[in-house]
Design a protein around this motif. Structure first.
Motif, mmCIF file in Angstrom:
data_model
loop_
_atom_site.group_PDB
_atom_site.id
_atom_site.type_symbol
_atom_site.label_atom_id
_atom_site.label_comp_id
_atom_site.label_asym_id
_atom_site.label_seq_id
_atom_site.Cartn_x
_atom_site.Cartn_y
_atom_site.Cartn_z
ATOM 1 N N SER A 2 0.765 -1.190 0.058
ATOM 2 C CA SER A 2 0.034 0.130 -0.044
ATOM 3 C C SER A 2 0.811 1.311 -0.166
ATOM 4 N N LEU A 3 0.188 2.388 -0.455
ATOM 5 C CA LEU A 3 0.979 3.751 -0.286
ATOM 6 C C LEU A 3 1.311 3.860 0.965
ATOM 7 N N SER A 138 8.389 -6.331 9.365
ATOM 8 C CA SER A 138 7.456 -5.381 9.605
ATOM 9 C C SER A 138 6.431 -4.663 8.763
ATOM 10 N N PHE A 139 7.180 -4.549 7.282
ATOM 11 C CA PHE A 139 6.461 -4.014 6.401
ATOM 12 C C PHE A 139 5.862 -5.059 5.260
ATOM 13 N N LEU A 140 5.972 -6.228 5.748
ATOM 14 C CA LEU A 140 5.260 -7.434 4.963
ATOM 15 C C LEU A 140 3.658 -7.699 5.580
ATOM 16 N N LEU A 146 3.892 -12.699 -1.191
ATOM 17 C CA LEU A 146 5.030 -12.341 -0.784
ATOM 18 C C LEU A 146 5.816 -11.664 -1.888
ATOM 19 N N ALA A 147 5.853 -12.244 -2.996
ATOM 20 C CA ALA A 147 6.622 -12.000 -4.123
ATOM 21 C C ALA A 147 6.659 -10.402 -4.666
ATOM 22 N N PRO A 148 5.239 -9.933 -4.859
ATOM 23 C CA PRO A 148 4.936 -8.592 -5.380
ATOM 24 C C PRO A 148 5.539 -7.492 -4.159
ATOM 25 N N GLN A 149 5.050 -7.945 -3.155
ATOM 26 C CA GLN A 149 5.522 -7.120 -1.834
ATOM 27 C C GLN A 149 7.183 -6.949 -1.834
ATOM 28 N N ALA A 155 13.410 -3.158 -4.940
ATOM 29 C CA ALA A 155 13.375 -2.007 -5.899
ATOM 30 C C ALA A 155 13.532 -0.579 -5.403
ATOM 31 N N ILE A 156 12.937 -0.460 -4.175
ATOM 32 C CA ILE A 156 12.903 0.917 -3.362
ATOM 33 C C ILE A 156 14.157 0.928 -2.737
ATOM 34 N N ILE A 157 14.783 -0.273 -1.794
ATOM 35 C CA ILE A 157 16.058 -0.419 -1.443
ATOM 36 C C ILE A 157 17.211 -0.225 -2.022
ATOM 37 N N LEU A 158 17.279 -0.766 -3.380
ATOM 38 C CA LEU A 158 18.110 -0.705 -4.290
ATOM 39 C C LEU A 158 18.356 0.758 -4.963
#
Length: 206
Positions: A2-3, A138-140, A146-149, A155-158
């Motif tokens: 979610s946003l 905590s963000f899952l 699981l895969a899309p999350q 992607a954000i971390i990298l």
């Protein structure tokens, strides 16, 4: 994902990424010794390592490593010893990562070695494992696939990790311009080598 979670996730991991650590110090050092373009090889290896660590932490592989601390200790010591050796070579103005003093005697910088340095530093960094083990779950959202999350998170971390390393490498390049002349090449090699030795010791004994 979610946003709302993304709005929380981005600043949390930006703080984790931008905080000075082994990988950021390595980016600073390589920005100073070989420049940003060459340092990007290291960044590619480091990002691959970070993605691997994040996936392992999310999938529970980290729990297995925690049950086998001897294997993790060996990994840390080998990675640290490798970086210490690399830094020692730089201090002596030898090896593939030294600055050329204008005589043309310095070996060509090796992209694969830089990528390997970044990968080793990332996967052997216990603080990276600790952050991902602590923060990722905590963000899952348990009732969502699981895969899309995980794909969005990685992607954000990298992206955040790459931006942070670019900032540090740019700082190293600025220091290089301040110190770089034919009389200071050996000094700059020694500074870079000493910093990499510190990263290796930090990795081995953290």
């Amino acid at each position: 994902m979610s946003l709302t979670l993304i709005y929380l996730f981005v600043p949390t991991f930006f703080f984790v990424s931008i905080t000075p650590g082994m990988c950021m110090l390595l980016a600073l050092t390589l920005g100073m010794s070989v420049g940003i373009k060459k340092a990007m090889f290291m960044m590619c290896g480091e990002l691959l390592g970070v993605a691997l660590v994040a996936c392992a932490a999310a999938l529970g592989v980290a729990a297995l490593l925690l049950k086998l601390p001897e294997a993790f200790i060996v990994l840390k010591l080998l990675g640290g010893a490798y970086l210490v050796w690399l830094g020692y070579q730089m201090c002596r103005s030898r090896g593939k990562l030294v600055l050329d003093d204008g005589s043309g005697s310095a070996p060509q910088k090796a992209g694969l070695q830089l990528a390997f340095n970044g990968f080793v530093t990332a996967i052997a960094n216990p603080k990276a494992w600790a952050f991902f083990i602590t923060l990722l779950p905590s963000f899952l959202v348990a009732d969502q696939p699981l895969a899309p999350q995980l794909s969005v998170m990685i992607a954000i971390i990298l992206l955040l990790e790459f931006c942070s390393m670019m900032l540090y490498a740019s700082g190293g390049k600025a220091l290089r311009h301040l110190l770089m002349n034919k009389h200071n090449v050996k000094l700059l090699n020694r500074i870079s080598g000493t910093l990499i030795i510190l990263v290796g010791c930090w990795l081995a004994f953290s």
